[in-house]
Scaffold this active site. Sequence first.
Site, short mmCIF file in Angstrom:
data_model
loop_
_atom_site.label_atom_id
_atom_site.label_comp_id
_atom_site.label_asym_id
_atom_site.label_seq_id
_atom_site.Cartn_x
_atom_site.Cartn_y
_atom_site.Cartn_z
N CYS A 1 -2.07 8.79 2.66
CA CYS A 1 -1.89 8.36 1.28
C CYS A 1 -3.15 8.64 0.46
O CYS A 1 -3.07 8.88 -0.74
CB CYS A 1 -1.53 6.88 1.24
SG CYS A 1 -2.64 5.83 2.18
N GLU B 1 0.89 -1.17 0.00
CA GLU B 1 0.00 0.00 0.00
C GLU B 1 0.92 1.20 0.00
O GLU B 1 1.53 1.53 1.02
CB GLU B 1 -0.92 -0.03 1.22
CG GLU B 1 -2.15 0.85 1.09
CD GLU B 1 -1.86 2.31 1.44
OE1 GLU B 1 -1.58 3.09 0.50
OE2 GLU B 1 -1.91 2.64 2.61
#
Length: 457
Positions: A263, A229
């Site tokens: 993110c 990720e």
Amino acid sequence: MATIQSINPYTEEIEISFESHSPAAIQQFLEDAEQCFQQWRWTSMAERKKVALGVANAMRQNLDQYAELITREMGKPLKESIIEVRYSANIFEYYAQHAEQFLQAYDVATEKGTAYVVSEPIGVLLGVMPWNFPFSQIARFVAPNIMAGNTIIMKTASNIPRCGKAFDEMFAAANAPKGLYQNILIAGKEVGQIIENPIIKGVSLTGSDAAGASVAEIAGKHIKKSVLELGGSDPMLVLEDADMEKVMSGTINGRLRNAGQACTSSKRIIVHESIYDNYKKRLIDYIESMKVGNPMEEDTQMGPVSSKAALETLIDQIEQSKNKGVEVCIGGKKLYDKGYFLAPTVLENIKPGSPAYDEEIFGPVVCLFKFSEIEDAIKLANDTSYGLGASIYTEDLEKAQAIARKIESGMVYINKQVSSSEELPFGGTKKSGYGRELSKAGIEEFVNKKLIFMLDK
């Protein structure tokens, strides 16, 4: 031996230092995890559930203590830290309640005999987790995998050592067997040696695309499963009929929460020309009224960024962007003499070739773009090497869903900022990585889907 330091981003003071673990200590952790796995893999779901619920209970019982720890280590406002600890407890509870259903064996239709598939754990897993969500990032990796029957070695970011160690405390409070969860203190450059260790069977990393590429290379060389990720440059499309209250909520929660250090933060806000000026004014008015300061105070809306290095990187990206013609509408500078504060910033007139366009800006920097035709907005949204999340704001939900199918990302949220929830799959495409966390998808990443076939008599 390297020293791991916990530095308060608000005071700039070293609060505590730890010596990193020696190679011998690391090997012992790995052996303990392997020994635990040989027993844990055969435990009942009821036994696993008891431990997971025990961890959730320990979090809730020590909510204030753990929230303060998050704030002191990485700087987010205390009220945000409280939300994170509660969410992390919810993740453990969610998998405790649903893992058995998610991993249930299923039949496979065949005319050649009888066949079914079972889900089995694969072994000791390494988690390499970041600092921006110190508790929830650990929870979303650990909870599904212990419920699947795996055991965990955890390497957290070096600036949040106490958050990682807090999970050791929680697992002890939950009477977890020795070796089920172990937090290790090492420098990032030492991670590769652990991945190479034959005891490790898989690795999950949340971090930069550079770190992800390195981990994937080592894992691939040794034929080990990895989940990545990585970064994001999430677009937020604001159409001409958008509800401005929803848009402002999405901007505040999607870009300024956690000082923009997420993110999935809305890093490129693409606004229709007919409402661009109104939106920009409302955004700047809000920023001018924000309380940016001591993250321990209840009414603080934004704290410092996580470290001196993070602050310096952000200022450098802004300065380089200015040199490429990008305009700073507000902010763009260090805010106070003490603490790692960047003034909330709005940039516009952004063109390719500037960091504001080409790079992920991991901080409270709003990058504004203007469009007239929706196809131009979609093209701009996709003009990035990342593909984590995206958001679309419009009252035409049919149109929004059609646009969503054209966005190159792992997730699209309509009339809400991209976020995470225990029941929804989370992950991206392109350089944002591969694999999924949370939901049923999150527990299926590190299990062996074993086919059992019987020839009929």
